[in-house]
Design a protein around this motif. Sequence first.
Motif, PDB file in Angstrom:
ATOM      1  N   THR A  73      38.399  43.763  39.349  1.00 16.94           N
ATOM      2  CA  THR A  73      38.202  44.549  40.565  1.00 16.94           C
ATOM      3  C   THR A  73      37.043  43.960  41.363  1.00 16.94           C
ATOM      4  OG1 THR A  73      36.611  46.060  39.577  1.00 16.94           O
ATOM      5  CG2 THR A  73      38.951  46.624  39.333  1.00 16.94           C
ATOM      6  N   ASP A  99      34.480  45.604  42.298  1.00 18.33           N
ATOM      7  CA  ASP A  99      33.244  46.101  41.682  1.00 18.33           C
ATOM      8  C   ASP A  99      32.869  45.282  40.453  1.00 18.33           C
ATOM      9  OD1 ASP A  99      32.820  48.055  43.555  1.00 18.33           O
ATOM     10  OD2 ASP A  99      33.755  49.657  42.383  1.00 18.33           O
ATOM     11  N   GLU A 100      33.859  44.879  39.657  1.00 16.51           N
ATOM     12  CA  GLU A 100      33.568  44.048  38.484  1.00 16.51           C
ATOM     13  C   GLU A 100      33.056  42.672  38.897  1.00 16.51           C
ATOM     14  OE1 GLU A 100      36.724  45.702  35.133  1.00 16.51           O
ATOM     15  OE2 GLU A 100      37.446  44.386  36.733  1.00 16.51           O
ATOM     16  N   ARG A 108      31.442  42.107  41.699  1.00 16.19           N
ATOM     17  CA  ARG A 108      30.118  42.312  42.300  1.00 16.19           C
ATOM     18  C   ARG A 108      29.015  42.337  41.242  1.00 16.19           C
ATOM     19  NH1 ARG A 108      31.502  46.276  45.342  1.00 16.19           N
ATOM     20  NH2 ARG A 108      31.806  45.071  47.257  1.00 16.19           N
ATOM     21  N   ARG A 109      29.367  42.646  40.019  1.00 20.69           N
ATOM     22  CA  ARG A 109      28.355  42.723  38.961  1.00 20.69           C
ATOM     23  C   ARG A 109      27.815  41.347  38.545  1.00 20.69           C
ATOM     24  NH1 ARG A 109      29.268  46.905  34.233  1.00 20.69           N
ATOM     25  NH2 ARG A 109      27.062  46.294  33.984  1.00 20.69           N
ATOM     26  N   ARG A 155      35.722  38.682  36.139  1.00 22.86           N
ATOM     27  CA  ARG A 155      34.738  39.748  35.995  1.00 22.86           C
ATOM     28  C   ARG A 155      33.403  39.157  35.582  1.00 22.86           C
ATOM     29  NH1 ARG A 155      39.140  40.870  33.101  1.00 22.86           N
ATOM     30  NH2 ARG A 155      38.108  40.540  31.103  1.00 22.86           N
ATOM     31  N   ASP A 174      41.605  40.845  46.548  1.00 28.23           N
ATOM     32  CA  ASP A 174      41.498  42.308  46.623  1.00 28.23           C
ATOM     33  C   ASP A 174      42.568  43.039  45.819  1.00 28.23           C
ATOM     34  OD1 ASP A 174      43.733  41.862  48.202  1.00 28.23           O
ATOM     35  OD2 ASP A 174      42.910  42.794  50.011  1.00 28.23           O
TER      36      ASP A 174
END
Length: 246
Positions: free
Chosen positions: A203, A205-206, A208-209, A122, A197
């Motif tokens: 995740t 999304d995590e 992507r941050r 993350r 995935d």
Amino acid sequence: MAANDDLWVRRYHPAPDAGHRLLCLPYAGGSASYFFPVSRALSPQVDVLAVQYPGRQDRRHEPCVESVQELADLLVDVVKPWTDRPLSLFGHSMGASVAFELALRLEDLGIVPHALFASGRRAPCAPRDEWIHRRDDQGLLAEIKRLDGTDSNLLDDEEMVRMVLPVIRSDYKAAETYRPAPDAPKLTAPVLALVGDDDPKVTVDEARRWREHTSGPFEIEVFRGGHFYLNAHASTVVDRIRTRLG
């Protein structure tokens, strides 16, 4: 080079004429030898260095370091002599957090990494409240088996379990208690996030941050698989690294 380089840095396939260097930082409980195949695959085009944290294998008699920031503090002086050519950082899981903190310290010295590859982790700005390092031995073993990062046959060996559990517990403490400094600057180095995935630890999304931690270019690549998607996609990941290092 510093006298303790041999403790921290493993150079399995020296490539003195390579145009780039890649420093690889292991996951919680991992060791430098995990990256031996990466070193073999990228040599001689890339000079691959793998970090050996204290407390494991030939450093098993040294105390483990239970802080990501402390690991980065200890590494920065070790890594500086290797920055005579473009240096990229590849960290998996906890290693990605260590790579990020190390990159911050290098940039503060005016040394901008060529790239940061953040794998299976993350973004620092997306922490979770996890306390697996506080579980009893059976609870910690259950988590390791769930992530499928260690040969389950090894975990049936009582002597092996006694040897590796303290290391894994210390590393989990470092990873789970890590929080970046509130005033941590953004990197200027490009960041490539890599994630499975079906990873229970992060995740998409995590991952992507990670974009929020650099003012430079950002990309994300998603693979089929869980936390150790690397094991099934090693050749593809190595190709991605080779392409980006040119």
